[in-house]
Design a protein around this motif. Structure first.
Motif, PDB file in Angstrom:
ATOM      1  N   LEU A  12      -8.430  60.706  33.231  1.00  0.00           N
ATOM      2  CA  LEU A  12      -9.138  61.312  34.355  1.00  0.00           C
ATOM      3  C   LEU A  12      -8.185  62.163  35.188  1.00  0.00           C
ATOM      4  CD1 LEU A  12     -11.495  59.462  36.880  1.00  0.00           C
ATOM      5  CD2 LEU A  12      -9.800  61.087  37.626  1.00  0.00           C
ATOM      6  N   MET A  13      -7.045  61.591  35.564  1.00  0.00           N
ATOM      7  CA  MET A  13      -6.120  62.288  36.454  1.00  0.00           C
ATOM      8  C   MET A  13      -5.606  63.591  35.833  1.00  0.00           C
ATOM      9  SD  MET A  13      -6.256  60.259  39.038  1.00  0.00           S
ATOM     10  CE  MET A  13      -6.685  58.544  39.393  1.00  0.00           C
ATOM     11  N   ILE A  14      -5.295  63.545  34.555  1.00  0.00           N
ATOM     12  CA  ILE A  14      -4.786  64.739  33.875  1.00  0.00           C
ATOM     13  C   ILE A  14      -5.875  65.803  33.757  1.00  0.00           C
ATOM     14  CG2 ILE A  14      -3.907  65.617  31.674  1.00  0.00           C
ATOM     15  CD1 ILE A  14      -2.521  62.877  31.321  1.00  0.00           C
ATOM     16  N   GLU A  15      -7.065  65.386  33.355  1.00  0.00           N
ATOM     17  CA  GLU A  15      -8.164  66.332  33.185  1.00  0.00           C
ATOM     18  C   GLU A  15      -8.596  66.929  34.519  1.00  0.00           C
ATOM     19  OE1 GLU A  15      -9.987  67.416  30.279  1.00  0.00           O
ATOM     20  OE2 GLU A  15      -8.064  66.761  29.481  1.00  0.00           O
ATOM     21  N   LEU A  16      -8.627  66.109  35.561  1.00  0.00           N
ATOM     22  CA  LEU A  16      -9.014  66.622  36.875  1.00  0.00           C
ATOM     23  C   LEU A  16      -7.977  67.611  37.390  1.00  0.00           C
ATOM     24  CD1 LEU A  16     -10.780  66.764  39.355  1.00  0.00           C
ATOM     25  CD2 LEU A  16      -9.782  64.605  40.136  1.00  0.00           C
ATOM     26  N   ALA A  17      -6.707  67.332  37.175  1.00  0.00           N
ATOM     27  CA  ALA A  17      -5.665  68.280  37.591  1.00  0.00           C
ATOM     28  C   ALA A  17      -5.853  69.628  36.899  1.00  0.00           C
ATOM     29  CB  ALA A  17      -4.282  67.710  37.283  1.00  0.00           C
ATOM     30  N   LEU A  20      -8.890  71.397  38.511  1.00  0.00           N
ATOM     31  CA  LEU A  20      -8.544  71.958  39.823  1.00  0.00           C
ATOM     32  C   LEU A  20      -7.684  73.207  39.676  1.00  0.00           C
ATOM     33  CD1 LEU A  20      -7.746  68.605  41.654  1.00  0.00           C
ATOM     34  CD2 LEU A  20      -9.700  70.096  42.124  1.00  0.00           C
ATOM     35  N   ALA A  21      -6.745  73.156  38.751  1.00  0.00           N
ATOM     36  CA  ALA A  21      -5.897  74.328  38.516  1.00  0.00           C
ATOM     37  C   ALA A  21      -6.736  75.512  38.045  1.00  0.00           C
ATOM     38  CB  ALA A  21      -4.824  73.993  37.482  1.00  0.00           C
ATOM     39  N   GLY A  22      -7.706  75.246  37.184  1.00  0.00           N
ATOM     40  CA  GLY A  22      -8.581  76.319  36.723  1.00  0.00           C
ATOM     41  C   GLY A  22      -9.399  76.914  37.846  1.00  0.00           C
ATOM     42  N   ASP A  23      -9.922  76.072  38.720  1.00  0.00           N
ATOM     43  CA  ASP A  23     -10.704  76.575  39.857  1.00  0.00           C
ATOM     44  C   ASP A  23      -9.834  77.372  40.810  1.00  0.00           C
ATOM     45  OD1 ASP A  23     -12.968  75.427  38.851  1.00  0.00           O
ATOM     46  OD2 ASP A  23     -13.081  73.798  40.316  1.00  0.00           O
ATOM     47  N   VAL A  47      -3.034  62.782  40.332  1.00  0.00           N
ATOM     48  CA  VAL A  47      -3.580  64.136  40.185  1.00  0.00           C
ATOM     49  C   VAL A  47      -2.614  65.144  40.781  1.00  0.00           C
ATOM     50  CG1 VAL A  47      -5.470  65.693  40.792  1.00  0.00           C
ATOM     51  CG2 VAL A  47      -5.957  63.325  40.225  1.00  0.00           C
ATOM     52  N   PHE A  48      -2.096  64.835  41.958  1.00  0.00           N
ATOM     53  CA  PHE A  48      -1.154  65.745  42.608  1.00  0.00           C
ATOM     54  C   PHE A  48       0.129  65.885  41.785  1.00  0.00           C
ATOM     55  CE2 PHE A  48      -3.069  64.286  46.913  1.00  0.00           C
ATOM     56  CZ  PHE A  48      -4.143  65.137  46.731  1.00  0.00           C
ATOM     57  N   ASP A  49       0.603  64.784  41.217  1.00  0.00           N
ATOM     58  CA  ASP A  49       1.811  64.849  40.391  1.00  0.00           C
ATOM     59  C   ASP A  49       1.628  65.826  39.235  1.00  0.00           C
ATOM     60  OD1 ASP A  49       2.945  62.886  41.999  1.00  0.00           O
ATOM     61  OD2 ASP A  49       2.466  61.246  40.626  1.00  0.00           O
ATOM     62  N   ALA A  50       0.480  65.736  38.559  1.00  0.00           N
ATOM     63  CA  ALA A  50       0.218  66.629  37.434  1.00  0.00           C
ATOM     64  C   ALA A  50       0.000  68.059  37.890  1.00  0.00           C
ATOM     65  CB  ALA A  50      -0.998  66.128  36.648  1.00  0.00           C
ATOM     66  N   LEU A  51      -0.717  68.216  38.992  1.00  0.00           N
ATOM     67  CA  LEU A  51      -1.054  69.553  39.470  1.00  0.00           C
ATOM     68  C   LEU A  51       0.178  70.302  39.956  1.00  0.00           C
ATOM     69  CD1 LEU A  51      -3.452  71.440  39.950  1.00  0.00           C
ATOM     70  CD2 LEU A  51      -3.773  70.356  42.183  1.00  0.00           C
ATOM     71  N   SER A 212     -23.174  61.939  50.847  1.00  0.00           N
ATOM     72  CA  SER A 212     -24.329  62.647  50.302  1.00  0.00           C
ATOM     73  C   SER A 212     -24.407  64.100  50.761  1.00  0.00           C
ATOM     74  CB  SER A 212     -25.626  61.915  50.656  1.00  0.00           C
ATOM     75  OG  SER A 212     -25.853  61.902  52.049  1.00  0.00           O
ATOM     76  N   VAL A 213     -23.680  64.465  51.815  1.00  0.00           N
ATOM     77  CA  VAL A 213     -23.744  65.859  52.288  1.00  0.00           C
ATOM     78  C   VAL A 213     -23.159  66.823  51.266  1.00  0.00           C
ATOM     79  CG1 VAL A 213     -23.675  65.183  54.719  1.00  0.00           C
ATOM     80  CG2 VAL A 213     -21.545  65.800  53.568  1.00  0.00           C
ATOM     81  N   VAL A 214     -22.297  66.336  50.380  1.00  0.00           N
ATOM     82  CA  VAL A 214     -21.673  67.229  49.393  1.00  0.00           C
ATOM     83  C   VAL A 214     -22.073  66.905  47.957  1.00  0.00           C
ATOM     84  CG1 VAL A 214     -19.676  67.820  50.813  1.00  0.00           C
ATOM     85  CG2 VAL A 214     -19.595  65.781  49.367  1.00  0.00           C
ATOM     86  N   LEU A 215     -22.811  65.853  47.725  1.00  0.00           N
ATOM     87  CA  LEU A 215     -23.099  65.432  46.355  1.00  0.00           C
ATOM     88  C   LEU A 215     -23.856  66.479  45.544  1.00  0.00           C
ATOM     89  CD1 LEU A 215     -23.972  61.625  46.556  1.00  0.00           C
ATOM     90  CD2 LEU A 215     -21.891  62.707  45.671  1.00  0.00           C
ATOM     91  N   GLY A 216     -24.757  67.201  46.190  1.00  0.00           N
ATOM     92  CA  GLY A 216     -25.558  68.159  45.457  1.00  0.00           C
ATOM     93  C   GLY A 216     -24.750  69.227  44.753  1.00  0.00           C
ATOM     94  N   ALA A 217     -23.628  69.611  45.346  1.00  0.00           N
ATOM     95  CA  ALA A 217     -22.809  70.673  44.791  1.00  0.00           C
ATOM     96  C   ALA A 217     -21.561  70.152  44.082  1.00  0.00           C
ATOM     97  CB  ALA A 217     -22.385  71.627  45.901  1.00  0.00           C
ATOM     98  N   ALA A 218     -21.406  68.839  44.014  1.00  0.00           N
ATOM     99  CA  ALA A 218     -20.140  68.261  43.578  1.00  0.00           C
ATOM    100  C   ALA A 218     -20.099  67.914  42.098  1.00  0.00           C
ATOM    101  CB  ALA A 218     -19.838  67.010  44.393  1.00  0.00           C
ATOM    102  N   SER A 219     -18.894  67.988  41.551  1.00  0.00           N
ATOM    103  CA  SER A 219     -18.575  67.343  40.289  1.00  0.00           C
ATOM    104  C   SER A 219     -17.853  66.044  40.640  1.00  0.00           C
ATOM    105  CB  SER A 219     -17.657  68.232  39.426  1.00  0.00           C
ATOM    106  OG  SER A 219     -18.329  69.370  38.978  1.00  0.00           O
ATOM    107  N   VAL A 220     -18.403  64.926  40.195  1.00  0.00           N
ATOM    108  CA  VAL A 220     -17.829  63.617  40.487  1.00  0.00           C
ATOM    109  C   VAL A 220     -17.103  63.124  39.247  1.00  0.00           C
ATOM    110  CG1 VAL A 220     -18.265  61.260  41.246  1.00  0.00           C
ATOM    111  CG2 VAL A 220     -19.689  63.137  42.118  1.00  0.00           C
ATOM    112  N   HIS A 221     -15.842  62.740  39.434  1.00  0.00           N
ATOM    113  CA  HIS A 221     -14.983  62.328  38.330  1.00  0.00           C
ATOM    114  C   HIS A 221     -14.701  60.828  38.474  1.00  0.00           C
ATOM    115  CE1 HIS A 221     -14.066  66.653  37.527  1.00  0.00           C
ATOM    116  NE2 HIS A 221     -14.296  66.721  38.830  1.00  0.00           N
ATOM    117  N   TRP A 222     -15.113  60.036  37.462  1.00  0.00           N
ATOM    118  CA  TRP A 222     -14.999  58.574  37.567  1.00  0.00           C
ATOM    119  C   TRP A 222     -14.419  57.964  36.298  1.00  0.00           C
ATOM    120  CZ3 TRP A 222     -17.278  54.642  34.628  1.00  0.00           C
ATOM    121  CH2 TRP A 222     -17.114  53.352  35.129  1.00  0.00           C
ATOM    122  N   ALA A 223     -13.603  56.943  36.523  1.00  0.00           N
ATOM    123  CA  ALA A 223     -13.149  56.079  35.436  1.00  0.00           C
ATOM    124  C   ALA A 223     -13.069  54.656  35.977  1.00  0.00           C
ATOM    125  CB  ALA A 223     -11.795  56.519  34.901  1.00  0.00           C
ATOM    126  N   GLU A 224     -13.245  53.708  35.095  1.00  0.00           N
ATOM    127  CA  GLU A 224     -13.201  52.290  35.473  1.00  0.00           C
ATOM    128  C   GLU A 224     -11.805  51.937  36.000  1.00  0.00           C
ATOM    129  OE1 GLU A 224     -14.630  48.944  36.477  1.00  0.00           O
ATOM    130  OE2 GLU A 224     -15.947  49.967  35.061  1.00  0.00           O
TER     131      GLU A 224
END
Length: 224
Positions: A12-17, A20-23, A47-51, A212-224
């Protein structure tokens, strides 16, 4: 809401980094400078370490916090300290960080000064948020005396707030500042946060579930 499940937290952390870099890179293609708003806490550290190692034009990236405890950066509870230690390293050391705490009392004047510093950085280009098991995000806490005001469409971009049980006051970006972000990502881990997310979706009530104010536009990234 776009919910993305990952097989484990490391992936998750690597993929999210990378996402974010792509965005950030996409935003840099059409803007002279871009604003990257990030949370504190320990969860986004990897995430910050990878980014920080990603090759971007970091000199054109302006970094600010989604919220901050009103404490000096020498404090272990300072979000700014975390950002300097985990994100503003390696290649990302060239980014410009705009903090909130300036040593003054957290008065109306102090908040106004902090708001003036971040005004030129809005709207946010890329926003990363966390979420608590109580469904708060940034420092928008359910049950907070300031929550209703912070959810108003005409609220200032930055407000002073108190967190239940916290020893120090805070400042937070308000709902309108968060909702104006061009790209929104939320990072959560653990079953309790997944359950809280599902509850927030079902409630769809910012007073009970501020995230919930941002959920409509959000990508949520989750892992157990």
């Amino acid at each position: 809401m776009n919910l993305k499940d990952y097989p484990d937290r490391e992936f998750l952390m690597i993929e999210l980094a990378q996402k974010l870099a792509g965005d950030l890179n996409t935003a840099l293609m059409t803007h002279d400078t871009v604003t990257f708003a990030v949370p504190g806490g320990t969860t986004p550290g990897p995430v910050f370490d990878a980014l920080s190692a990603v090759d971007l034009d970091w000199s054109r990236v302006q970094v600010l916090l989604t919220d901050e405890r009103w404490v000096p950066e020498t404090s272990d509870r300072s979000n700014a300290r975390l950002i300097r230690e985990r994100l503003l390293q390696d290649k990302a050391a060239k980014a410009r960080f705009i903090g909130y705490y300036d040593g003054s009392d957290l008065s109306d004047a102090g908040v106004a000064k902090a708001a003036e510093r971040i005004a030129p950085l809005l709207p946010i280009s890329v926003l990363l948020l966390g979420m608590g098991a109580d469904m708060h995000t940034a420092s928008l806490f359910p049950g907070s005396d300031q929550l209703a005001a912070a959810l108003e469409d005409d609220a200032p971009a930055l407000m002073a707030v108190t967190a239940p049980g916290a020893p120090e006051p805070r400042v937070t970006l308000t709902a309108q500042a968060l909702k104006s972000a061009l790209a929104v990502h939320i990072l959560i881990t653990g079953r309790d946060k997944r359950d809280a997310l599902e509850q927030a979706v079902a409630l769809d009530d910012p007073m009970q579930a501020p995230v919930s104010v941002v959920l409509g536009a959000a990508s949520v990234h989750w892992a157990e």
